[in-house]
Design a protein around this motif. Structure first.
Motif, PDB file in Angstrom:
ATOM      1  N   TYR A   1       1.502  58.022  67.162  1.00  0.00           N
ATOM      2  CA  TYR A   1       1.831  58.339  68.554  1.00  0.00           C
ATOM      3  C   TYR A   1       1.284  57.273  69.506  1.00  0.00           C
TER       4      TYR A   1
ATOM      5  N   CYS B   1      -1.267  60.760  62.423  1.00  0.00           N
ATOM      6  CA  CYS B   1      -0.257  61.070  63.452  1.00  0.00           C
ATOM      7  C   CYS B   1      -0.685  60.500  64.805  1.00  0.00           C
TER       8      CYS B   1
ATOM      9  N   TRP C   1       6.690  61.526  76.489  1.00  0.00           N
ATOM     10  CA  TRP C   1       6.561  62.515  75.427  1.00  0.00           C
ATOM     11  C   TRP C   1       5.454  62.115  74.451  1.00  0.00           C
TER      12      TRP C   1
ATOM     13  N   ARG D   1       7.812  68.860  66.471  1.00  0.00           N
ATOM     14  CA  ARG D   1       7.775  67.435  66.820  1.00  0.00           C
ATOM     15  C   ARG D   1       8.770  66.651  65.979  1.00  0.00           C
TER      16      ARG D   1
ATOM     17  N   THR E   1       2.082  64.159  73.628  1.00  0.00           N
ATOM     18  CA  THR E   1       1.825  64.539  72.241  1.00  0.00           C
ATOM     19  C   THR E   1       0.511  63.957  71.744  1.00  0.00           C
TER      20      THR E   1
ATOM     21  N   GLU F   1      -2.219  66.130  73.098  1.00  0.00           N
ATOM     22  CA  GLU F   1      -2.299  67.377  72.321  1.00  0.00           C
ATOM     23  C   GLU F   1      -2.956  67.125  70.973  1.00  0.00           C
ATOM     24  N   THR F   2      -2.603  66.010  70.353  1.00  0.00           N
ATOM     25  CA  THR F   2      -3.185  65.670  69.056  1.00  0.00           C
ATOM     26  C   THR F   2      -4.683  65.422  69.177  1.00  0.00           C
TER      27      THR F   2
ATOM     28  N   VAL G   1       3.854  73.296  64.876  1.00  0.00           N
ATOM     29  CA  VAL G   1       3.823  72.229  65.879  1.00  0.00           C
ATOM     30  C   VAL G   1       4.480  70.963  65.335  1.00  0.00           C
ATOM     31  N   HIS G   2       4.109  70.586  64.126  1.00  0.00           N
ATOM     32  CA  HIS G   2       4.640  69.344  63.553  1.00  0.00           C
ATOM     33  C   HIS G   2       6.116  69.469  63.192  1.00  0.00           C
TER      34      HIS G   2
ATOM     35  N   GLN H   1      12.167  67.169  67.392  1.00  0.00           N
ATOM     36  CA  GLN H   1      12.316  66.427  68.647  1.00  0.00           C
ATOM     37  C   GLN H   1      12.520  64.938  68.377  1.00  0.00           C
TER      38      GLN H   1
ATOM     39  N   GLU I   1       5.623  62.409  60.672  1.00  0.00           N
ATOM     40  CA  GLU I   1       5.796  63.859  60.827  1.00  0.00           C
ATOM     41  C   GLU I   1       6.391  64.490  59.570  1.00  0.00           C
TER      42      GLU I   1
END
Length: 152
Positions: A108, A104, A122, A60, A126, A129-130, A56-57, A63, A24
């Motif tokens: 993930y 990414c 999570w 992330r 993610t 979403e990616t 977004v990144h 987080q 990230e």
């Protein structure tokens, strides 16, 4: 007598979080640079995608830093510099963005494999979403984004 190779151990949950955080850091840096290479007036959709994904990144990344600290560790720092593509056209910018999102997705997917409970939930969310974002960058739909070895 020959030394037998040391078996590679699977990454720990913390290792997976740190590797994902490192990815990230790199993509935030890349999207900052690609944004500077993209004309919002000539390529408004691409510029908007870069701005959106940059945010977004960054979220992330923040987080992940919290998740690492929750494990009692210091989050891995960003590198002092990253290699950047020579993206001079919209197609090259799009290709660089797609490649970054694919990397990414791989981290993930590795995080899903190495973590449990909330961190895994999570990472699964993610990764999903990616997968959608990869399509926006122009990727073909695949059954296991980030984990092509599952197709074998």
């Amino acid at each position: 007598m020959t030394d037998s190779p040391t078996p590679r151990s699977e990454p720990t949950a913390l290792d997976a979080l740190q590797q994902t955080l490192a990815a990230e850091h790199a993509v935030v840096h890349l999207f900052t640079a690609l944004g500077g290479m993209t004309s919002a007036s000539r390529e408004p959709e691409l510029a908007a995608l870069l701005r959106e994904q940059y945010q977004v990144h960054r979220g992330r990344r923040e987080q992940l830093m919290v998740m690492v600290r929750t494990q009692g560790a210091q989050p891995v720092a960003a590198e002092p510099a990253y290699a950047l593509p020579e993206a001079s056209t919209a197609d090259l910018v799009r290709a660089a963005g797609l490649e970054a999102e694919e990397r990414c997705a791989q981290t993930y997917a590795a995080q899903v494999a190495a973590t449990t409970a909330e961190a895994r939930d999570w990472a699964v969310m993610t990764l999903a979403e990616t997968a959608s974002t990869l399509l926006r960058w122009g990727a073909d739909a695949t059954p296991f984004p980030g984990a092509p070895d599952l197709l074998a």
